[in-house]
Design a protein around this motif. Sequence first.
Motif, mmCIF file in Angstrom:
data_model
loop_
_atom_site.group_PDB
_atom_site.id
_atom_site.type_symbol
_atom_site.label_atom_id
_atom_site.label_comp_id
_atom_site.label_asym_id
_atom_site.label_seq_id
_atom_site.Cartn_x
_atom_site.Cartn_y
_atom_site.Cartn_z
ATOM 1 N N ASP A 179 0.763 5.358 -0.260
ATOM 2 C CA ASP A 179 -0.042 6.571 -0.212
ATOM 3 C C ASP A 179 0.791 7.733 -0.724
ATOM 4 O O ASP A 179 1.909 7.967 -0.252
ATOM 5 C CB ASP A 179 -0.496 6.863 1.219
ATOM 6 N N ARG A 200 -7.460 5.681 -6.462
ATOM 7 C CA ARG A 200 -6.573 4.530 -6.242
ATOM 8 C C ARG A 200 -6.193 3.916 -7.581
ATOM 9 O O ARG A 200 -7.008 3.814 -8.486
ATOM 10 C CB ARG A 200 -7.270 3.487 -5.374
ATOM 11 N N LEU A 246 -12.073 6.745 -5.192
ATOM 12 C CA LEU A 246 -12.359 6.485 -3.781
ATOM 13 C C LEU A 246 -13.207 7.573 -3.147
ATOM 14 O O LEU A 246 -14.091 7.283 -2.352
ATOM 15 C CB LEU A 246 -11.061 6.318 -2.980
ATOM 16 N N LYS A 260 -1.431 -1.188 -4.207
ATOM 17 C CA LYS A 260 -2.456 -0.147 -4.175
ATOM 18 C C LYS A 260 -1.754 1.192 -3.996
ATOM 19 O O LYS A 260 -1.091 1.410 -2.985
ATOM 20 C CB LYS A 260 -3.452 -0.397 -3.041
ATOM 21 N N ASP A 304 0.848 -1.193 0.000
ATOM 22 C CA ASP A 304 0.000 0.000 0.000
ATOM 23 C C ASP A 304 0.883 1.241 0.000
ATOM 24 O O ASP A 304 1.685 1.441 0.914
ATOM 25 C CB ASP A 304 -0.910 0.031 1.231
ATOM 26 N N ASP A 359 -2.594 4.914 -3.546
ATOM 27 C CA ASP A 359 -3.663 5.867 -3.258
ATOM 28 C C ASP A 359 -3.132 7.280 -3.449
ATOM 29 O O ASP A 359 -2.131 7.668 -2.841
ATOM 30 C CB ASP A 359 -4.190 5.686 -1.835
#
Length: 184
Positions: free
Chosen positions: A27, A60, A52, A76, A25, A78
């Motif tokens: 970000d 995303r 999202l 992922k 993940d 984001d």
Amino acid sequence: AEQGIKTYVVGGLVRDVLLGRNTADIDLAIAADALEVAPRVAAALGGKYVLLDKVNRVGRVVLFDKETSSNNVPWKLDFSTFEGDIEQDLVRRDFTINALAIELNQFLEHPYTPPRSTAKKRCATPPQLRGLIDHFNGHDDLRRGVIRAVTETALESDTTRLLRAVRLAAELGFTIEKKTETLI
């Protein structure tokens, strides 16, 4: 980074790098409209774009690459839009250990790869990352093993953060700071 958009790696990825944990993940806080940038990134990388949050401009990109993804799970990415400076973005985050950032170019130029460890114990002293932005002493909270809210109102803006505090404490073997526990 190639498009010259001010971009920061934020939150859980920075935390997990400091703790020596694998993560898929990522970000990214960007000084542009995330809902315009994320679809272009998805197309360029052969991924899937998912909207999202239209109001808060969060998108995303999901990538599945068995060769590079940790534990064969999809990556992922984001993308969230921030206005002003990164400090304004970080103050809106939930916990100090998630209110950490590094400018993307700095992160790419000086990546930190912690030694792989199978132990679940955290590092006694998480390493310092070059260019780490840490206005709320999240690095120190990582060292002490503490979950602490960034602000007294951090949990009011998103009630899922109440559960996230408990999940993070259990997952990381941390304790929830007393004031944060009261807020919960």
